[in-house]
Design an enzyme around this catalytic site. Structure first.
Site, PDB file in Angstrom:
ATOM      1  CD  GLU A   1      -6.778  -6.539   3.097  1.00  0.00           C
ATOM      2  OE1 GLU A   1      -6.331  -5.979   3.619  1.00  0.00           O
ATOM      3  OE2 GLU A   1      -7.624  -5.831   2.364  1.00  0.00           O
TER       4      GLU A   1
ATOM      5  CG  HIS B   1      -5.863  -2.133   9.471  1.00  0.00           C
ATOM      6  ND1 HIS B   1      -5.652  -0.647   9.353  1.00  0.00           N
ATOM      7  CD2 HIS B   1      -5.725  -1.549  10.993  1.00  0.00           C
ATOM      8  CE1 HIS B   1      -5.541   0.192   9.857  1.00  0.00           C
ATOM      9  NE2 HIS B   1      -5.749   0.100  11.047  1.00  0.00           N
TER      10      HIS B   1
ATOM     11  CG  HIS C   1       1.427   5.973   5.229  1.00  0.00           C
ATOM     12  ND1 HIS C   1       0.041   5.080   5.318  1.00  0.00           N
ATOM     13  CD2 HIS C   1       0.877   6.836   5.651  1.00  0.00           C
ATOM     14  CE1 HIS C   1      -0.242   5.579   6.368  1.00  0.00           C
ATOM     15  NE2 HIS C   1       0.129   5.788   6.754  1.00  0.00           N
TER      16      HIS C   1
ATOM     17  CD  GLU D   1      -7.082  -0.765   1.588  1.00  0.00           C
ATOM     18  OE1 GLU D   1      -6.917  -1.395   1.294  1.00  0.00           O
ATOM     19  OE2 GLU D   1      -6.717   0.715   1.562  1.00  0.00           O
TER      20      GLU D   1
ATOM     21  NE  ARG E   1      -8.665   7.308   4.957  1.00  0.00           N
ATOM     22  CZ  ARG E   1      -9.533   7.024   5.491  1.00  0.00           C
ATOM     23  NH1 ARG E   1     -10.141   7.434   6.007  1.00  0.00           N
ATOM     24  NH2 ARG E   1      -9.363   5.925   5.932  1.00  0.00           N
TER      25      ARG E   1
ATOM     26  NE  ARG F   1      -8.397  11.213   5.812  1.00  0.00           N
ATOM     27  CZ  ARG F   1      -8.614  10.319   6.640  1.00  0.00           C
ATOM     28  NH1 ARG F   1      -8.069  10.089   6.701  1.00  0.00           N
ATOM     29  NH2 ARG F   1      -9.654  10.956   6.757  1.00  0.00           N
TER      30      ARG F   1
ATOM     31  CB  THR G   1     -10.423   1.718   7.826  1.00  0.00           C
ATOM     32  OG1 THR G   1      -9.506   2.167   6.940  1.00  0.00           O
ATOM     33  CG2 THR G   1     -10.743   0.770   7.809  1.00  0.00           C
TER      34      THR G   1
ATOM     35  CG  ASN H   1      -1.880   1.013   1.075  1.00  0.00           C
ATOM     36  OD1 ASN H   1      -1.402   2.203   1.300  1.00  0.00           O
ATOM     37  ND2 ASN H   1      -2.750   0.625   0.942  1.00  0.00           N
TER      38      ASN H   1
ATOM     39  CG  HIS I   1      -8.776   4.373   1.245  1.00  0.00           C
ATOM     40  ND1 HIS I   1      -8.253   3.597   2.660  1.00  0.00           N
ATOM     41  CD2 HIS I   1      -9.436   4.031   0.546  1.00  0.00           C
ATOM     42  CE1 HIS I   1      -9.782   4.200   2.573  1.00  0.00           C
ATOM     43  NE2 HIS I   1     -10.671   4.306   1.376  1.00  0.00           N
TER      44      HIS I   1
END
Length: 265
Positions: free
Chosen positions: A155, A218, A14, A74, A49, A53, A105, A11, A47
């Site tokens: 998941e 996660h 970041h 996602e 969102r 963000r 999340t 992922n 992701h």
């Protein structure tokens, strides 16, 4: 017998978080694609969102156009977001719960409470030939409902396990009174850690039995991932924050290859 080659989805959200800290175009998440592919990643996860963000629509478009690896997008079940995902056409859409105020999340989808809304999202994605995964808490009910809804993947949310693991392995005090208290808390933490792990094992086994493909993610990091790797009914991990955090010190290539090495069975 363990299945070979547990897949690693990296992922890269970041990287975009760092970019958004200054609202400029550096670092560019697109630059991570080749590095991840060359160092053992099997998938790119991002992701989109609702509040944008970190990852933006244009990031998704560019990543989908450029990635040599499958892209797992996602997203929430918001109909407007689902329409955007159907237009972008990722390899897979993972439906996740989303609250504007949360940092990350916080749990799995409320599969029972949002059953009809999730079904509508799955139907729309399926009409556009997009594979669907549901990000769920590791419970038999959530797994069974995911199967009933027609998802191809689940998941499993590993956040509870990761949090208890962190508490169990944190720095420990040394006073006599603290050690007496610690004997109790260690025992309780061990029990909670085992319990949080076993529910993941049970949910993964249940999902596989029902014909679902099983991913997990996660809070997974270089310290706690090996126990999850040992669950042979899980075939994919999606890991982001710990890889990107390590890359600050080691470089992204090493961070990805180190995690991939831990995923070997």
């Amino acid at each position: 017998m363990h299945e070979e080659n547990l897949k690693l989805g990296v992922n890269i959200d970041h990287i975009a978080v760092l970019r958004e800290a200054r609202k400029i175009n550096d670092p560019d998440p697109l630059m991570a694609l080749g590095v991840c592919a060359q160092n053992g990643a099997d998938q790119i996860t991002i992701h989109l969102r609702e509040d944008r963000r970190h990852i933006h629509d244009e990031d998704v478009r560019r990543i989908l156009e450029s990635s040599s690896l499958p892209v797992n997008l996602e997203c929430s079940i918001n109909p407007e977001i689902i329409d955007i995902v159907c237009t972008l056409r990722p390899h897979r859409a993972t439906l996740v719960p989303e609250k504007r105020e949360e940092v990350t999340t916080e749990g799995g989808l409320d599969v029972r409470g949002q059953y009809e809304a999730i079904l509508n999202a799955i139907n729309k994605l399926s009409e556009n030939e997009i594979e669907v995964s549901l990000f769920i808490d590791p419970t038999n009910e959530a797994v069974e409902l995911s199967c009933k809804l027609g998802a191809q993947w689940v998941e499993l949310h590993t956040g509870t396990y990761a949090n208890v693991y962190a508490m169990r392995h944190s720095a420990l005090p040394h006073s006599h009174h603290a050690i007496e208290t610690l004997r109790l808390s260690r025992k309780e933490l061990d029990s909670r850690l085992n319990g949080s792990y076993e529910v993941i094992v049970d949910a993964a086994n249940k999902a596989r039995m029902l014909g679902l493909k099983v991913a997990a993610g996660h809070g997974l990091n270089y310290q706690n991932v090996k126990s999850i790797v040992d669950i042979d009914t899980i075939e994919e991990l999606n890991i982001g924050q710990s890889i990107i955090a390590r890359s600050v010190f080691t470089g992204l290539a090493t961070a990805v290859s180190d995690m991939k090495a831990l995923c070997q069975r």
